[in-house]
Motif scaffolding. Structure first.
Motif, mmCIF file in Angstrom:
data_model
loop_
_atom_site.group_PDB
_atom_site.id
_atom_site.type_symbol
_atom_site.label_atom_id
_atom_site.label_comp_id
_atom_site.label_asym_id
_atom_site.label_seq_id
_atom_site.Cartn_x
_atom_site.Cartn_y
_atom_site.Cartn_z
ATOM 1 N N ARG A 52 0.806 -1.219 0.000
ATOM 2 C CA ARG A 52 0.000 0.000 0.000
ATOM 3 C C ARG A 52 0.838 1.267 0.000
ATOM 4 O O ARG A 52 0.299 2.359 -0.162
ATOM 5 C CB ARG A 52 -0.931 -0.008 1.219
ATOM 6 N N SER A 53 2.148 1.125 0.184
ATOM 7 C CA SER A 53 3.049 2.283 0.153
ATOM 8 C C SER A 53 3.896 2.315 -1.114
ATOM 9 O O SER A 53 4.979 2.893 -1.140
ATOM 10 C CB SER A 53 3.966 2.269 1.384
ATOM 11 N N SER A 54 3.389 1.702 -2.179
ATOM 12 C CA SER A 54 4.189 1.609 -3.413
ATOM 13 C C SER A 54 4.452 2.962 -4.059
ATOM 14 O O SER A 54 5.388 3.093 -4.859
ATOM 15 C CB SER A 54 3.492 0.681 -4.416
ATOM 16 N N LYS A 55 3.677 3.967 -3.707
ATOM 17 C CA LYS A 55 3.892 5.302 -4.294
ATOM 18 C C LYS A 55 4.948 6.110 -3.545
ATOM 19 O O LYS A 55 5.363 7.165 -4.007
ATOM 20 C CB LYS A 55 2.576 6.088 -4.314
ATOM 21 N N ARG A 56 5.362 5.610 -2.386
ATOM 22 C CA ARG A 56 6.398 6.307 -1.617
ATOM 23 C C ARG A 56 7.776 5.893 -2.111
ATOM 24 O O ARG A 56 8.011 4.715 -2.414
ATOM 25 C CB ARG A 56 6.277 5.990 -0.131
ATOM 26 N N ALA A 57 8.685 6.847 -2.182
ATOM 27 C CA ALA A 57 10.043 6.544 -2.627
ATOM 28 C C ALA A 57 10.722 5.619 -1.626
ATOM 29 O O ALA A 57 10.671 5.846 -0.413
ATOM 30 C CB ALA A 57 10.841 7.835 -2.786
ATOM 31 N N ALA A 58 11.362 4.585 -2.135
ATOM 32 C CA ALA A 58 12.023 3.607 -1.274
ATOM 33 C C ALA A 58 13.438 4.047 -0.943
ATOM 34 O O ALA A 58 14.133 4.618 -1.789
ATOM 35 C CB ALA A 58 12.055 2.246 -1.959
ATOM 36 N N PRO A 59 13.901 3.789 0.273
ATOM 37 C CA PRO A 59 15.303 4.035 0.614
ATOM 38 C C PRO A 59 16.219 3.161 -0.246
ATOM 39 O O PRO A 59 15.788 2.163 -0.832
ATOM 40 C CB PRO A 59 15.396 3.639 2.092
#
Length: 252
Positions: A52-59
């Protein structure tokens, strides 16, 4: 009582924070929430770039993911918890534990190891990276999810696992492979003194016995539970056994 000393809380009063692995998401813990939610407050996270957080940039590093988990705990007002990490999430959990050991009552490392390069994995991470470039996330998720189950695509849980993996952002899927390849947690293990449980399926093709044994023999206060006949997704293949093991440790 020393006024600076926080009273020890009973396990059932502490939240259980679940951290998924590569190509996973919070939805993978739904059955565990249903089975144990009447006894424990279970908080299932979605790592940046996945679920559900796929739109957030990953570290770009395992340490960066750990900082995101700690920030999530802070935002939720969680001062102390029990932490469960699966696969890449187990690497992240080890990093979290090394940074805030005083905030963890118990640590569960499931289907994971202390070395991100994953010696003896079903395929080297470089191969996964190249196949991802060629095939894309959705096809890669199906291919890799099949290795997580002893029955492969024939297992009833395969479609749910592969569909969850397909939610991952393309860039996150690539950078997470690099984050794992560059991570080595062996130097931190001696400092992780909280009670710890290692859960491993004996047919796991991602994390072989030598990785698991290293965790077991180098963590100061570790127990080991081996689930026979299960692969990397033991919570899907053997849910009753997995839940009994997890519940017993969290409540003990």
């Amino acid at each position: 009582m020393d006024p600076t000393t926080k009273p020890r809380m009973e396990p059932e009063t502490l939240p259980v924070v679940m951290v998924h692995g590569y190509l996973g998401g919070s939805e993978q813990w739904a059955d565990i929430e249903a089975a144990l939610g009447d006894r424990f407050r279970i908080i299932a996270l979605d790592l940046p770039g996945f679920g559900r957080s796929s739109k957030r940039a990953a570290p770009r590093t395992i340490g960066g993911f750990a900082e995101q988990v700690i920030a999530d705990l802070d935002a939720r007002g969680i001062e102390r918890c029990m932490l469960v990490g699966h696969s890449m999430g187990g690497m992240i959990a080890q990093e979290v534990a090394s940074r805030i050991p005083h905030r963890l009552e118990r640590l569960v490392l499931y289907g994971t190891g202390p070395l991100g390069a994953m010696p003896e994995r079903f395929e080297p991470l470089d191969v996964s990276r190249e196949r991802l470039r060629q095939d894309g996330v959705a096809k890669t998720a199906r291919r890799i999810a099949a290795t997580w189950l002893a029955q492969g695509e024939a297992h009833p849980g395969f479609e749910a696992l592969s569909n969850l993996g397909a939610q991952a952002d393309d860039e996150a899927a690539r950078t997470a492979l690099d984050a794992m390849a560059n991570w080595d947690g062996r130097g931190n293990l001696a400092r992780l003194t909280m009670p710890s449980l290692i859960i491993w399926g004996d047919k796991d093709r991602s994390y072989r016995w030598r990785q698991v044994e290293y965790l077991w023999t180098h963590l100061p206060s570790a127990s080991l539970a081996v689930i026979p006949g299960a692969s990397h997704a033991a919570h899907v293949e053997k849910p009753e056994v997995f839940n009994l093991i997890l519940e017993d440790f969290l409540a003990s």
